[in-house]
Design an enzyme around this catalytic site. Sequence first.
Site, short mmCIF file in Angstrom:
data_model
loop_
_atom_site.label_atom_id
_atom_site.label_comp_id
_atom_site.label_asym_id
_atom_site.label_seq_id
_atom_site.Cartn_x
_atom_site.Cartn_y
_atom_site.Cartn_z
N GLY A 39 -10.32 -1.30 -9.68
CA GLY A 39 -9.14 -0.50 -9.98
C GLY A 39 -8.88 -0.30 -11.45
O GLY A 39 -9.77 -0.40 -12.30
N ASP A 40 -7.62 -0.01 -11.76
CA ASP A 40 -7.23 0.36 -13.12
C ASP A 40 -7.41 -0.78 -14.12
O ASP A 40 -7.37 -0.53 -15.33
CB ASP A 40 -5.76 0.79 -13.15
CG ASP A 40 -5.51 2.07 -12.35
OD1 ASP A 40 -6.50 2.68 -11.90
OD2 ASP A 40 -4.33 2.45 -12.19
N THR A 81 -17.17 -10.02 -11.56
CA THR A 81 -16.72 -10.41 -12.89
C THR A 81 -17.67 -11.46 -13.45
O THR A 81 -18.71 -11.77 -12.86
CB THR A 81 -15.30 -10.99 -12.83
OG1 THR A 81 -15.34 -12.27 -12.19
CG2 THR A 81 -14.35 -10.07 -12.06
N CYS A 85 0.44 8.20 -6.45
CA CYS A 85 0.40 9.55 -7.02
C CYS A 85 1.52 10.43 -6.49
O CYS A 85 1.77 11.51 -7.03
CB CYS A 85 -0.95 10.20 -6.72
SG CYS A 85 -2.35 9.31 -7.44
N SER A 96 0.85 -1.19 0.00
CA SER A 96 0.00 0.00 0.00
C SER A 96 0.88 1.23 0.00
O SER A 96 1.53 1.54 1.00
CB SER A 96 -0.93 0.01 1.23
OG SER A 96 -1.74 1.15 1.24
N TYR A 127 -14.41 -10.96 -7.93
CA TYR A 127 -14.63 -9.52 -8.08
C TYR A 127 -13.35 -8.89 -8.64
O TYR A 127 -12.27 -9.46 -8.54
CB TYR A 127 -14.95 -8.89 -6.72
CG TYR A 127 -16.22 -9.41 -6.07
CD1 TYR A 127 -17.37 -8.65 -6.06
CD2 TYR A 127 -16.25 -10.68 -5.47
CE1 TYR A 127 -18.54 -9.11 -5.46
CE2 TYR A 127 -17.41 -11.15 -4.87
CZ TYR A 127 -18.55 -10.36 -4.86
OH TYR A 127 -19.70 -10.84 -4.28
N ALA A 128 -13.49 -7.69 -9.19
CA ALA A 128 -12.31 -6.97 -9.69
C ALA A 128 -12.53 -5.47 -9.52
O ALA A 128 -13.66 -4.97 -9.64
CB ALA A 128 -12.04 -7.31 -11.15
#
Length: 567
Positions: free
Chosen positions: A282-283, A273, A42, A38, A279-280
Amino acid sequence: MKVVIVGGVAGGATAAARIRRLDEDAEVVIFERSGFVSYANCGLPYYVGDVIKKPGELTLQTPQSFRERFGIDVRVSHEVTDIDTEGKNVSVTDLLTGDSWKESYDKLLLSPGAKPTKPRLAGADSENIFTLRTVEDTFRLKDALQRRRPEKVVIAGGGYIGIEAAENLRALGIDVTMIQRPKQLLSPLDYDMACGIHAKLREKGVKVKLGSSVEGFEHDGEKVTVLLKDEPALEADMVLLAIGVAPDTELAVKAGLKTGIKGSIVVNDFMETSAPDVYAVGDAVQVKHAVTGEDVLISLAGPANKQGRIAADNICGGHSRFEGSQGSSVIKLFDMTVANTGINEKTAIELGMDYDKIVLSPAAHATYYPGATTMTMKVIYEKETLRLLGGQIIGYDGVDKRIDVLAVAISAGIRADKLKDLDLAYAPPYSSAKDPVNMAGFMVENIREGIVKQFHWDEVDDLRGREDVVLLDTRTMQEYAAGHGDGFINIPLDELRGRLGELDRSKKIYVMCQTGLRSYIACRILSQKGFDCFNFSGGYRFYEMVMKEKSPACLSYPCGADMKTAK
């Protein structure tokens, strides 16, 4: 219940912490391929530029802190190589020891993120070529900067990472050249707004080459030659590839999950999904754009965090839905701030939307209070319904505040003209009694009611050649002499009523001033005196910004006005 999470950072780490808050008894295991679970993705460019001094400040949570606070088993340097959705297990390899095994799950969450796009060009795999996506990438780049003390760095790509890297490398005194294949940087903005970014970068000493294509790299020791298509090559000590990212979905594809744009993982509103209990977030996932309803990829930390929370809720038996993403973003560019939300004009055109736009150049706060600066706002809305579609702002102070107001207005379904009714906080150091967002609403209302008609920068060239048109600049003689649009005559606003006889009533009058306010007042005078007139959207300050990029010959004199100063 046993939950296995593949990937940490924004989506996976957020989901893990949320699962623990909802279910104290759940067994949660995170497998993270890198050495950090984690971290502040940015913030990486700012560590490169010594704004963030300590590497530990990039790490938000560690495996130890996750274990101590949340009772979550985090295993870094562990790669999941296969998913068996029927047997409900994943194949895992410890990258440090080489050991492999299968790990069972009841629920599986994929948060693999995105990977930097690396073009298949000759010489692209050299140690002189860098990317900036992970903590490891950052340490490698930082080490090279300290060890080699490069004089020249070429950055290929003009998105968020490329721009932030350019700023931070310049802060270290490095000669920086940015190369971008499209004709503008930062694609969420329209070309006219991006011109302000180009100008700021050049002002700060960054060389910007637009419309240039990299064809390969040649290496001579620690020197690298960047080969360009139909242009002379560039010599550099290092190259940073920042040409974008692609969903890192090789694992999902191998598992047979349904995929979409650029191989991204297709999920529903619950972040599920195509496979049961998988599950999924993010980018790596394809989502719906909150404004258009179109399928899109939006690689931003805010949506990833929200998706992680929603997936966690549903894994724990909840019924949370992801409502889509507007793509709201903000970026620091030296002393300037650039922000956007919703869609831009070029997207509206591509989707065939019947839209309109306004551009205004208001002061960030009351001009009588010291330090007032000017921002440029562009607001896009549906012509018939006045539904807000998007906003873009460049400026210095108060940009983030105004883009957030526009983002909320879009999300809440507030009509563009109703921006005038928003009750926003005011004190002279922070705003004006008529906030810039309120002013945008006033402009939309005036256009809707036919009180004023407008024209834009991309119409001026055609207007200049027409015999039925008068181009009028209503600024002072001093402002006009300092710089004006080619073909514009000058009648200062305060003299206009007494000089109406100088204007041909048979012709259309197209009026410009510094920020759009005086020309609006002039249009009200002219309209009520029987003239057919149009107000320039954005003012000369905006026109100059675009024309200096597009065609310097359209400016009769160089303008000495400081873009920061509110006038």
